[in-house]
Design a protein around this motif. Sequence first.
Motif, mmCIF file in Angstrom:
data_model
loop_
_atom_site.group_PDB
_atom_site.id
_atom_site.type_symbol
_atom_site.label_atom_id
_atom_site.label_comp_id
_atom_site.label_asym_id
_atom_site.label_seq_id
_atom_site.Cartn_x
_atom_site.Cartn_y
_atom_site.Cartn_z
ATOM 1 N N TYR A 1 0.813 -1.212 0.000
ATOM 2 C CA TYR A 1 0.000 0.000 0.000
ATOM 3 C C TYR A 1 0.847 1.262 0.000
ATOM 4 N N ALA B 1 1.631 1.343 -3.786
ATOM 5 C CA ALA B 1 0.502 1.331 -4.714
ATOM 6 C C ALA B 1 -0.335 2.605 -4.639
ATOM 7 N N LEU B 2 -0.602 3.095 -3.459
ATOM 8 C CA LEU B 2 -1.451 4.281 -3.347
ATOM 9 C C LEU B 2 -0.816 5.521 -3.983
ATOM 10 N N GLY C 1 -0.817 5.025 -7.779
ATOM 11 C CA GLY C 1 -2.164 5.145 -8.338
ATOM 12 C C GLY C 1 -2.650 6.579 -8.380
ATOM 13 N N VAL C 2 -2.369 7.327 -7.329
ATOM 14 C CA VAL C 2 -2.789 8.737 -7.294
ATOM 15 C C VAL C 2 -2.044 9.536 -8.353
#
Length: 176
Positions: free
Chosen positions: A85, A88-89, A92-93
């Motif tokens: 996370y 990935a976060l 992704g943002v």
Amino acid sequence: TPADIDREALWWSQWVGSRPERFEPGSLSRKIGSMFLDTRYAQYFNNLRRLDFGETLQRPRVRDEIMERLPLTLVLGAVEFFLIYAFALPLGVMAAVKRRGFFDMTSTLVLFLLYSLPVFYVGLMMVSYLTPNELPDWCRFPVGDWDSRNYDDLTTWGRFKDRAWHSVLPLVCLVY
């Protein structure tokens, strides 16, 4: 041979004698229940319910083997969850903010390429190329144990660094 046939016949007669409910007149549901519940498959699930996974050739119980490795597995799983996370976060943002831009296309391509590689292949390549004795100590990763031989002689910070160094390759395989 006749001795094998006699041994098999004796086994079957003992088996039939130990389960008379299958062969005596009675309710059909009881017969069907005994046919399904008196199988190795049912015994297997009954053993799973009791956390009895059987025996191994080297140790008396599989459960002991699992319980010995469970703490390390839970630690690696928790760190893996956090790292996934943590990467990935933000990715992704950033990809969503600059949609269809260079970063979005490049990160999508790289992540799909990484996703297409099997974990066992990546692990084998990492062990092959990052652990040989010809590499200097500062870039050679340890394999096969959770800590070094001199772990008991290290300070608290040294123990933390040693465990972190030993967990790099497994975590990279789990996270990538």
